[in-house]
Design an enzyme around this catalytic site. Structure first.
Site, PDB file in Angstrom:
ATOM      1  N   GLY A   1       0.811  -1.205   0.000  1.00  0.00           N
ATOM      2  CA  GLY A   1       0.000   0.000   0.000  1.00  0.00           C
ATOM      3  C   GLY A   1       0.850   1.262   0.000  1.00  0.00           C
ATOM      4  O   GLY A   1       0.526   2.244  -0.679  1.00  0.00           O
TER       5      GLY A   1
ATOM      6  N   ASN B   1      -7.848   3.935   8.735  1.00  0.00           N
ATOM      7  CA  ASN B   1      -7.295   2.775   9.419  1.00  0.00           C
ATOM      8  C   ASN B   1      -7.366   2.870  10.938  1.00  0.00           C
ATOM      9  O   ASN B   1      -7.351   1.862  11.622  1.00  0.00           O
ATOM     10  CB  ASN B   1      -5.840   2.552   8.988  1.00  0.00           C
TER      11      ASN B   1
ATOM     12  N   GLN C   1      -7.872  -0.097   3.529  1.00  0.00           N
ATOM     13  CA  GLN C   1      -8.751  -0.653   4.567  1.00  0.00           C
ATOM     14  C   GLN C   1     -10.126  -1.038   4.021  1.00  0.00           C
ATOM     15  O   GLN C   1     -10.911  -1.683   4.717  1.00  0.00           O
ATOM     16  CB  GLN C   1      -8.934   0.354   5.711  1.00  0.00           C
TER      17      GLN C   1
ATOM     18  N   THR D   1      12.005  -7.322 -10.780  1.00  0.00           N
ATOM     19  CA  THR D   1      11.450  -8.667 -10.945  1.00  0.00           C
ATOM     20  C   THR D   1      10.260  -8.833 -10.018  1.00  0.00           C
ATOM     21  O   THR D   1      10.325  -8.508  -8.828  1.00  0.00           O
ATOM     22  CB  THR D   1      12.533  -9.729 -10.651  1.00  0.00           C
TER      23      THR D   1
ATOM     24  N   CYS E   1       1.782   2.742  13.370  1.00  0.00           N
ATOM     25  CA  CYS E   1       2.955   3.502  12.943  1.00  0.00           C
ATOM     26  C   CYS E   1       3.316   4.599  13.940  1.00  0.00           C
ATOM     27  O   CYS E   1       4.436   5.092  13.944  1.00  0.00           O
ATOM     28  CB  CYS E   1       2.701   4.140  11.593  1.00  0.00           C
TER      29      CYS E   1
ATOM     30  N   SER F   1      -3.546  -3.212  -0.558  1.00  0.00           N
ATOM     31  CA  SER F   1      -2.435  -3.954   0.048  1.00  0.00           C
ATOM     32  C   SER F   1      -2.906  -5.325   0.524  1.00  0.00           C
ATOM     33  O   SER F   1      -3.882  -5.430   1.271  1.00  0.00           O
ATOM     34  CB  SER F   1      -1.895  -3.150   1.229  1.00  0.00           C
TER      35      SER F   1
HETATM   36  C1  LIG Z   1      -1.604  -0.462   6.073  1.00  0.00           C
HETATM   37  C2  LIG Z   1      -2.021   0.753   5.326  1.00  0.00           C
HETATM   38  C3  LIG Z   1      -1.195   1.318   4.340  1.00  0.00           C
HETATM   39  C4  LIG Z   1       0.178   0.779   4.047  1.00  0.00           C
HETATM   40  O1  LIG Z   1       0.134  -0.450   3.380  1.00  0.00           O
HETATM   41  P1  LIG Z   1       1.448  -1.381   3.440  1.00  0.00           P
HETATM   42  O2  LIG Z   1       1.137  -2.487   2.485  1.00  0.00           O
HETATM   43  O3  LIG Z   1       1.572  -1.855   4.850  1.00  0.00           O
HETATM   44  O4  LIG Z   1       2.597  -0.561   2.973  1.00  0.00           O
HETATM   45  C5  LIG Z   1      -1.654   2.426   3.665  1.00  0.00           C
HETATM   46  N1  LIG Z   1      -2.856   2.958   3.930  1.00  0.00           N
HETATM   47  C6  LIG Z   1      -3.679   2.452   4.854  1.00  0.00           C
HETATM   48  C7  LIG Z   1      -5.008   3.065   5.081  1.00  0.00           C
HETATM   49  C8  LIG Z   1      -3.295   1.335   5.586  1.00  0.00           C
HETATM   50  O5  LIG Z   1      -4.109   0.838   6.517  1.00  0.00           O
END
Ligand SMILES: *Cc1c(COP(=O)(O)O)cnc(C)c1O
Length: 388
Positions: free
Chosen positions: A74, A152, A180, A238, A326, A200
């Protein structure tokens, strides 16, 4: 002696890889290890697996396969959407919201250092962006509007379609971080009006380190990773074949399971919210009461620290979060909660419980059984309580 339970309620941070997904991935680590760019049967197998996964991702979001680009997750998809547009756009102004994930916020901050201007739209007390504020923020220099589909931390669902329509009235592309949203509610790029959309795998039962960026045909966006000609020359490197296979299988399962899963999670969510608010005084719900992810519970307890709640829950086998994963290393209250105007006396005592398909009614009972005692004990020793 009672056996210690193990309850995982942090699905907004990550989810376990579903067994079917892990099984689908396994052959691509070993016997089907080919590099999709090579020119022999082994490579063709990998190439076919990539295209099958691309088809699954496209079908899940109402896109065509040619509009789906695989990324490392993501964060990369958000970075690419925003920086890739900035690179190509004719202006220098970006509109986003104050409560985006750091993958969007910090990307915007980095562009600000390079001379771009960014408007961070405020949100109401429930974390919603007012579409009219987008209209007001647009200038003739605006090159992108980026507002997340669902938050999130507090689970608030944004009126993205209305926001996209305003952007489109001004021929400005619209990006949405739907990380999300996938598997939580139906996501269709046309219905949402998304020109760019990030997702993601590890947020819906797939592996970490794999995601995708949807790019609507005709949307101008620069390449993000320079190198080989992978992903139609747009994203070099790759391909993570096992991860992409896992992404394809996971998104298919997540979408197929949604009709049963979402109402079940929403019922557990509501029981948890009601149970907590009923049993524990000086507590408030963060986020929107109804426009909310089916799996998200976020509450703030007055007079306590979120970190202390987490430690005591962890000792009882419950995995949860305070603010976002985070920001948990910092002592600042989360930017999402402060943007919603959470009073300072509540801002530090927030608890996020995010449910997943393996959670049961017994898990809810267990949390409701132990949480009131934890909060009571923490309040007894809380220095914040003195003046109460
Ligand atoms: C987890 C998350 C991301 C980041 O995705 P990753 O695959 O962990 O880099 C971005 N945006 C939201 C809203 C998320 O919950």
């Amino acid at each position: 002696m009672e056996r210690k339970r193990s309850v995982y309620m942090d699905h907004a941070a990550t989810t376990p890889v579903r067994p079917e997904v892990a099984r689908a991935m396994l052959p691509y680590f070993s016997e089907r290890f080919g590099n999709p760019s090579s020119l022999y049967s082994l490579a063709r197998e990998a190439q076919e697996a990539l295209e099958e996964a691309r088809g699954r991702v496209a079908a899940a979001i109402g896109a065509t396969p040619a509009e789906v680009y695989f990324t490392s997750g993501g964060t990369e998809a958000d970075n690419w959407a925003i920086k890739g547009t900035a690179l190509r756009g004719k202006g220098d102004h970006i509109i986003t919201s104050a409560i985006e994930h750091h993958a969007v916020l910090h990307t915007c901050r980095s562009l600000e250092k390079q001379g771009y201007r960014v408007t961070y739209l405020p949100v109401d007390e429930f974390g919603r962006v007012e579409p009219g504020a987008v209209e007001e923020a647009i200038t003739d220099r605006t090159i992108l509007v980026s507002v997340m589909a669902a938050n999130n931390e507090i689970g608030t669902i944004q009126p993205v379609r209305a926001i996209a329509e305003i952007a489109h009235d001004h021929t400005i592309p619209f990006h949405t971080d739907a990380v999300q949203a996938i598997g939580a509610f139906p996501v269709d790029v046309d219905e949402m009006g998304a020109d760019l959309l990030a997702l993601s795998a590890h947020k819906f039962g797939g592996p970490k380190g794999t995601g995708a960026l949807y790019v609507r045909r005709g949307t101008r966006i620069g390449t993000f990773m320079d190198g080989g000609a992978q992903e139609r020359g747009k994203r070099a490197g790759t391909e993570n074949v096992p991860g992409i296979v896992g992404l394809g299988r996971a998104i298919e399962l997540a979408i197929a399971g949604m009709p049963q899963n979402a109402p079940r999670l929403a019922a557990m969510r509501d029981r948890l919210i009601r149970g907590i608010l009923d049993a524990i005084p000086d507590t408030r719900l963060n986020g929107h009461p109804t426009e909310r992810l089916a799996n998200n519970v976020n509450v703030a307890f007055r007079y306590v620290e979120g970190e202390s709640i987490l430690l005591m829950l962890d000792a009882l086998g419950i995995a949860a979060s305070t603010g976002s994963a985070c920001t948990s290393a910092s002592l600042e209250p989360s930017h999402v909660l402060t943007s919603c105007g959470l009073p300072p006396e509540h801002a530090h005592g927030s608890l996020r419980l995010t449910l997943g398909y393996a959670n049961t009614g017994e898990d809810i009972d267990y949390v409701l059984e132990v949480l009131p005692g934890i909060i009571e004990r923490l309040r007894e020793i809380s220095p914040l309580r003195g003046e109460a």
